[in-house]
Design a protein around this motif. Structure first.
Motif, mmCIF file in Angstrom:
data_model
loop_
_atom_site.group_PDB
_atom_site.id
_atom_site.type_symbol
_atom_site.label_atom_id
_atom_site.label_comp_id
_atom_site.label_asym_id
_atom_site.label_seq_id
_atom_site.Cartn_x
_atom_site.Cartn_y
_atom_site.Cartn_z
ATOM 1 N N PHE A 37 0.842 -1.221 -0.041
ATOM 2 C CA PHE A 37 -0.137 -0.221 0.121
ATOM 3 C C PHE A 37 1.048 1.196 0.006
ATOM 4 O O PHE A 37 0.422 2.252 -0.606
ATOM 5 N N ALA A 38 2.030 1.255 0.600
ATOM 6 C CA ALA A 38 2.761 2.418 0.755
ATOM 7 C C ALA A 38 3.550 2.614 -0.556
ATOM 8 O O ALA A 38 3.559 3.689 -1.117
ATOM 9 N N LEU A 39 3.745 1.338 -1.279
ATOM 10 C CA LEU A 39 4.567 1.686 -2.629
ATOM 11 C C LEU A 39 3.168 2.225 -3.446
ATOM 12 O O LEU A 39 3.636 3.046 -4.326
ATOM 13 N N ALA A 40 2.089 1.781 -3.372
ATOM 14 C CA ALA A 40 1.123 2.099 -4.279
ATOM 15 C C ALA A 40 0.793 3.644 -4.087
ATOM 16 O O ALA A 40 0.382 4.738 -4.970
ATOM 17 N N LYS A 41 0.728 4.112 -2.768
ATOM 18 C CA LYS A 41 0.537 5.512 -2.464
ATOM 19 C C LYS A 41 1.912 6.224 -2.893
ATOM 20 O O LYS A 41 1.635 7.324 -3.486
ATOM 21 N N ARG A 42 3.133 5.737 -2.950
ATOM 22 C CA ARG A 42 4.292 6.546 -3.438
ATOM 23 C C ARG A 42 3.696 6.729 -5.006
ATOM 24 O O ARG A 42 3.948 7.956 -5.726
ATOM 25 N N THR A 43 3.275 5.652 -5.778
ATOM 26 C CA THR A 43 2.907 5.996 -7.364
ATOM 27 C C THR A 43 1.815 6.990 -7.340
ATOM 28 O O THR A 43 1.815 7.726 -8.222
ATOM 29 N N ALA A 44 0.879 6.934 -6.366
ATOM 30 C CA ALA A 44 -0.275 7.817 -6.442
ATOM 31 C C ALA A 44 0.101 9.396 -6.294
ATOM 32 O O ALA A 44 -0.105 10.219 -6.901
ATOM 33 N N ARG A 45 1.182 9.310 -5.455
ATOM 34 C CA ARG A 45 1.667 10.768 -5.277
ATOM 35 C C ARG A 45 2.243 11.178 -6.703
ATOM 36 O O ARG A 45 2.427 12.274 -6.746
ATOM 37 N N ARG A 46 2.990 10.261 -7.196
ATOM 38 C CA ARG A 46 3.631 10.701 -8.570
ATOM 39 C C ARG A 46 2.759 11.161 -9.774
ATOM 40 O O ARG A 46 3.034 12.168 -10.310
ATOM 41 N N ILE A 47 1.647 10.185 -9.763
ATOM 42 C CA ILE A 47 0.857 10.383 -10.861
ATOM 43 C C ILE A 47 -0.302 11.327 -10.668
ATOM 44 O O ILE A 47 -0.824 11.703 -11.391
ATOM 45 N N GLY A 48 -0.532 11.521 -9.357
ATOM 46 C CA GLY A 48 -1.900 12.132 -9.067
ATOM 47 C C GLY A 48 -1.834 13.544 -8.561
ATOM 48 O O GLY A 48 -2.763 14.040 -8.167
ATOM 49 N N SER A 49 -0.321 14.032 -8.702
ATOM 50 C CA SER A 49 -0.417 15.512 -7.771
ATOM 51 C C SER A 49 -1.397 16.470 -8.336
ATOM 52 O O SER A 49 -2.104 17.035 -7.763
ATOM 53 N N GLU A 50 -1.456 16.433 -9.675
ATOM 54 C CA GLU A 50 -2.348 17.447 -10.507
ATOM 55 C C GLU A 50 -3.800 17.327 -10.090
ATOM 56 O O GLU A 50 -4.612 18.163 -9.892
#
Lengths: 497, 123
Positions: free
Chosen positions: A257-270
């Motif tokens: 989940f932490a890794l997925a959240k890291r991905t989320a931060r990368r792709i989802g900031s906008e």
């Protein structure tokens, strides 16, 4: 601390009596400089000397030894540590001085705080009721029912050609409906008179709570983003990344989940920025920051449990959370929370409420349903499955409950560990509860084998708002008296059968 | 199934009494019950020409009763006039989608109730 307070008490009492240090010292059989040291809290005072001093000052030893003040100091320190107030560091250590020098003012501050806290609890409880509790709905429904009966009986009376007996009968109905209508109106009037109604969300986490509720816990742009990401041929998927080494104690599910959240931060900031900034429910920078963290977790959930496959699996497994955990490699809480996000219009899952509580009853997440109020500020009814789940951690408990409104819900809850066990520390458990309305029970595995006619247990919402009069689990007095609608109807059925 | 019998499903005794009076005056026999489960039991035991059904009932609500009726081949065609204090468009839509023949918002006029019963009841 007691000694420090004792010195200050001696000085205060001596001055009150108009004695000099020399007078008191002489009568107590000590030197004036020694008394000065005692009063300045620079020397301890023994029991025998304290007895002599208290006799000279004409007070009980107990009044000088500081027991009552210690309690005052503790209460003030607790007050100062309340996160709603100023930085606790600014008042650290000052409580003793304040109590020692100004006991009356200290009492006054505490008295004001208690009065404030009582008012606040009443306002919050009433706000909860206004927002979610069936009280208003019940009463308005009752008024409409009486108005219906009244207008129907009046029409019959106005129509004429009634026998004397019929006239009396409908006359009596009109009178009884007028009396009931007036009683309901008075109860509502009392309700509105009894507290200030406008309550604003005060803390950033309360703002985030309001924001999630306003969005119905469903974010279409994040769902689309997760879908695009998972379909992109060049994605560097979190599944290909080795488990994180900076949190080796975490479970594999937490690490994923932490890794997925890291991905989320990368792709989802906008996308996340667009959702959060300018949102009417998020007025402060702190609330926006907290909301961002919450919806990055949402996006991480959408990456690990994509909407369509997750909904399809949920339906196939009849919302068996353990089956979904195995299928998607996620934790119980992650799967449960994701189930509560299946609210896409036209592709909704079973309507599920979600509530998370710690052992002390602090509600850390909640998503209510129509007719099922979930408390925001206080603990829920102690009969709820969310609390009984703590008795058997790791095992799902279920409960088919009937609220005072007569509405029934199936509750299922499990207490889960939130961090690895440590010697000398209690387990950190959180209880995760979901609930679905009675008409959805057949769609979920947790309703299997329940005899819906016999299984319903009478439960409440929160004590102060609950109108069940004979509940052995009551912890607090109810704010507004009167039997629960469901009980009233039961009584009415019994009277008419 | 044709009869002059109307089943009133309503938990407020004063309303039941008025409904009974106005329907008996136009020559219906009126049977009344105060909850959904008893209502279904009665419908399966006796023939009715229509049902006047309140939505806000204790336990099983009126919509659940209606849904159960529409899934039961013996009751699926029995006309149902729904009474409700909730008069919003979505409530009306929910009742119609579940299979209500008519939808009357409380407070209602007696004439309206009689009119809808006369329209749908199968004498």
């Amino acid at each position: 601390m007691a000694q420090k307070l004792t010195g200050l008490k001696i000085r205060a009492r001596r001055k009150e009596l108009g004695l000099t240090q020399a007078d008191l010292a002489r009568h107590a059989g000590i030197s004036a400089p020694y008394l000065n040291l005692i009063e300045g809290n620079r020397r301890p005072v023994g029991a025998a000397l304290l007895k002599r001093i208290s006799a000279e000052l004409n007070v009980d030893v107990a009044q000088l030894d500081g027991g009552a003040e210690r309690r005052l100091v503790q209460a003030l320190e607790e007050l100062a540590a309340d996160p709603r107030f100023a930085d606790p560091n600014s008042t650290r250590g000052n409580a003793e001085d304040l109590v020692g020098r100004h006991p009356g003012w200290s009492e006054l501050i505490l008295g004001l705080f208690r009065a404030y806290e009582d008012q606040r609890q009443a306002v919050l409880a009433l706000a909860d009721r206004l927002n979610h509790d069936p009280f208003l709905g019940e009463n308005v429904h009752q008024m409409l029912t009486n108005a219906t009966s009244l207008s129907s009986a009046a029409e019959i009376l106005a129509g004429g050609s009634l026998s004397e007996k019929e006239q009396r009968r409908f006359g009596a109905i009109v009178q009884s409906d007028v009396a009931r209508l007036s009683a309901t109106a008075r109860a509502l009037l009392g309700f509105f008179d009894s507290a200030e109604m406008r309550v604003r969300s005060a803390t950033p986490s309360e703002h985030v709570d309001a924001f999630i509720l306003q969005e119905n816990n469903h974010f279409p742009t994040l769902e689309a983003l997760a879908k695009d990401y998972l379909q992109a041929p060049s994605r560097d998927g979190f599944r290909d990344v080795s488990p994180m080494t900076d949190a080796p104690d975490d479970t594999p599910e937490t690490q994923r989940f932490a890794l997925a959240k890291r991905t989320a931060r990368r792709i989802g900031s906008e996308a996340v920025g667009e959702i959060v900034h300018g949102h009417s429910a998020l007025p402060s920078e702190d609330s926006r920051r907290l909301a961002e963290a919450a919806i990055y977790s949402y996006l991480a959930g959408a990456i690990l449990m994509p909407y369509e496959p997750f909904l399809e699996a949920a339906e196939r497994h009849r919302y068996d959370i353990d089956a979904l955990c195995r299928r998607f490699g996620v934790s119980y809480e992650q799967a449960a929370h994701r189930l509560a996000t299946l609210r896409r219009p036209g592709a909704e899952g079973v309507q599920l409420a979600f509530m998370r509580s710690d052992v002390s009853g602090h509600v850390t997440k909640r998503l209510p349903l129509p007719g099922l109020p979930l408390p925001r500020y206080t603990t829920a009814c102690s009969l709820w499955a969310i609390y009984s789940a703590f008795q058997t951690p790791g095992i799902t408990v279920r409960q088919y409950g009937e609220l005072p409104s007569g509405d029934r819900f199936l509750f299922f809850a499990r207490a889960v560990d939130k961090m690895p066990a440590r010697i000398g520390y209690p387990r950190k458990l959180l209880s995760v509860m979901m609930a679905c309305p009675a008409n959805e029970v057949g769609r979920v595995v947790y309703g299997d084998g329940l005899d819906l006619e016999k299984a319903a247990v009478s439960i409440g919402t929160v004590c102060r708002l609950c109108r069940r009069e004979d509940c052995g689990y009551r912890q607090e007095e109810q704010l507004i008296a009167g039997p629960a609608l469901s009980d009233k109807r039961r009584m009415s059925d019994a009277n008419h059968s | 199934m044709s009869s002059n019998r109307i089943l009133v499903v309503e938990d407020e005794p004063n309303i039941v009494e008025s409904l009974r009076f106005i329907l008996e005056r136009v020559n219906y026999d009126v049977e009344s019950v105060s909850n959904g489960l008893t209502a279904l039991e009665q419908m399966r035991k006796q023939a009715f020409s229509a049902v006047v059904l309140d939505i806000m009932l204790p336990g099983m609500n009126g919509l659940d009763v209606l849904r159960t009726m529409r899934e039961d081949s013996r009751l699926s065609k029995l006309p149902v006039i729904v009474l409700t204090a909730k008069g919003q468009a979505q409530d009306r839509k929910a009742a119609e989608e579940t299979g209500a023949n008519a939808f009357i918002t409380k407070p209602y006029s007696n004439a309206e109730v009689v009119k809808q019963v006369e329209k749908f009841a199968r004498r």
